[in-house]
Scaffold this motif. Structure first.
Motif, mmCIF file in Angstrom:
data_model
loop_
_atom_site.group_PDB
_atom_site.id
_atom_site.type_symbol
_atom_site.label_atom_id
_atom_site.label_comp_id
_atom_site.label_asym_id
_atom_site.label_seq_id
_atom_site.Cartn_x
_atom_site.Cartn_y
_atom_site.Cartn_z
ATOM 1 N N UNK A 120 44.433 55.605 32.994
ATOM 2 C CA UNK A 120 44.173 56.991 32.591
ATOM 3 C C UNK A 120 42.870 57.079 31.793
ATOM 4 N N UNK A 121 42.388 58.298 31.639
ATOM 5 C CA UNK A 121 41.194 58.565 30.835
ATOM 6 C C UNK A 121 41.393 58.020 29.404
ATOM 7 N N UNK A 122 42.559 58.297 28.842
ATOM 8 C CA UNK A 122 42.841 57.867 27.461
ATOM 9 C C UNK A 122 42.810 56.344 27.364
ATOM 10 N N UNK A 123 43.330 55.663 28.384
ATOM 11 C CA UNK A 123 43.351 54.199 28.346
ATOM 12 C C UNK A 123 41.940 53.619 28.429
ATOM 13 N N UNK A 124 41.080 54.211 29.275
ATOM 14 C CA UNK A 124 39.681 53.752 29.333
ATOM 15 C C UNK A 124 39.017 53.910 27.965
ATOM 16 N N UNK A 176 34.811 37.521 35.113
ATOM 17 C CA UNK A 176 35.788 37.146 36.143
ATOM 18 C C UNK A 176 36.566 38.406 36.528
ATOM 19 N N UNK A 177 36.094 39.119 37.527
ATOM 20 C CA UNK A 177 36.705 40.403 37.877
ATOM 21 C C UNK A 177 38.153 40.206 38.308
ATOM 22 N N UNK A 178 39.019 41.155 37.901
ATOM 23 C CA UNK A 178 40.437 41.095 38.266
ATOM 24 C C UNK A 178 40.958 42.524 38.358
ATOM 25 N N UNK A 179 42.031 42.704 39.108
ATOM 26 C CA UNK A 179 42.566 44.065 39.248
ATOM 27 C C UNK A 179 43.364 44.485 38.020
ATOM 28 N N UNK A 180 43.761 43.524 37.177
ATOM 29 C CA UNK A 180 44.699 43.857 36.109
ATOM 30 C C UNK A 180 44.063 44.203 34.761
ATOM 31 N N UNK A 181 42.719 44.171 34.670
ATOM 32 C CA UNK A 181 42.121 44.532 33.371
ATOM 33 C C UNK A 181 40.688 45.069 33.482
ATOM 34 N N UNK A 182 40.395 45.964 34.430
ATOM 35 C CA UNK A 182 39.003 46.395 34.589
ATOM 36 C C UNK A 182 38.445 47.144 33.381
ATOM 37 N N UNK A 183 39.287 47.841 32.626
ATOM 38 C CA UNK A 183 38.819 48.572 31.441
ATOM 39 C C UNK A 183 38.389 47.592 30.341
#
Ligand code: NAD
Length: 260
Positions: free
Chosen positions: A97-101, A141-148
């Motif tokens: 979400x916006x808030x999480x970013x 190290x790009x990953x789907x679980x922590x892009x923010x």
């Protein structure tokens, strides 16, 4: 080795746990006057000369209040360790979400930016200050679980290089340490990142760590780091012994990053 830190005033954020706690302890043992910043009370790792300031670094006014307090108490600042940070497991880019970013950047980037901004006038006054930012291998190290979290930590690298470029000629160095997986309460606390990965992988925290080490982020040392293996590098970068090191990134990941 004597790190020449006796009576140096060094601020460590996130000093109540993990890497921050180990850093506050080591700097204190080396004779520094450590000011630990944390939301939670800091255990007795900071000697009589040092002190603790309670603050939530995502509060935009906290950095200036902290620095004013330190200058009032000690009259100088020689070092700043921007260590506080953290993350939540995400299900992927579309789930964030916006808030999480905004929250990820508040804690992992803006807190360090505001602390650096507030501390720089005092660091410049000493003529030989050092800032160390705690990044993460996730930045590279790009990953789907922590892009923010990864994006916020990558921004720290950029800011550190900018600070080094502008302020090293005036005596203030800026460097990043980049830990890989390190055994801290981030993995161990209830409801924390470790438990979140364990739930996602359908195992317990130890099982999750094993899977990550074997499959997702294999290290050449075949194990996680301990907090004191990160704090040792931070203490060296704060110390005048590293006086020719600035604008650098020191990776402490057991060789997990494969690229040259
Ligand atoms: N443990 C790892 O595997 C690992 C890997 C790469 C990077 N890092 C980074 O290392 C740093 C330290 O991580 P750790 O594993 O020791 O974490 P931790 O969760 O054990 O400790 C984090 C510390 O930061 C403080 N903190 C968190 N939010 C805060 C806020 N809003 N205001 C003030 N203090 C706050 C906590 O109170 C605690 O003292 C973080 O920046 C983290 O992103 C950790």
């Amino acid at each position: 080795m004597d790190l020449h830190l006796t009576d140096k005033v060094v601020i460590v954020t996130g000093a109540s746990a993990g890497i921050g706690l180990a850093t506050a302890q080591l700097l204190t043992d080396e004779g520094a006057v450590v000011v630990g910043v944390s939301r939670q009370p800091v255990e007795s790792t900071i000697g009589d000369a040092g002190s603790v300031i309670a603050a939530d670094l995502t509060d935009v006014d906290s950095a200036s209040r902290i620095i004013e307090t330190v200058v009032e108490r000690y009259g100088r600042i020689d070092g700043l360790v921007n260590n506080a940070g953290g993350l939540h497991l995400r299900e992927g880019f579309l789930s964030i979400t916006e808030e999480q970013w905004l929250a990820a950047f508040q804690l992992n980037f803006h807190a360090a930016r505001r602390m650096s901004r507030a501390a720089l006038p005092a660091l410049l006054k000493t003529g030989a200050g050092s800032i160390v930012h705690v990044g993460s291998e996730s930045a590279r190290l790009a990953a789907t679980y922590n892009p923010d979290y990864a994006a916020a930590k990558l921004s720290l690298l950029s800011m550190s290089k900018s600070l080094a470029t502008e302020f090293s000629p005036q005596g203030v160095r800026s460097n990043v340490v980049t830990p890989g997986m390190t055994r801290t309460p981030l993995y161990e606390r209830r409801g924390g990142f470790g438990e979140q990965i364990a739930n996602a992988l359908g195992t317990d925290v130890d099982g999750a760590i094993e899977q990550v080490l074997n499959n997702l982020r294999p290290t050449l040392t075949r194990r996680m780091a301990e907090p004191n293996e990160v704090s040792a590098v931070i203490a060296f970068l704060i110390s005048p012994l590293s006086s020719q090191v600035t604008g650098a990134e020191w990776i402490i990941d057991g060789g997990a990053l494969p690229q040259i």
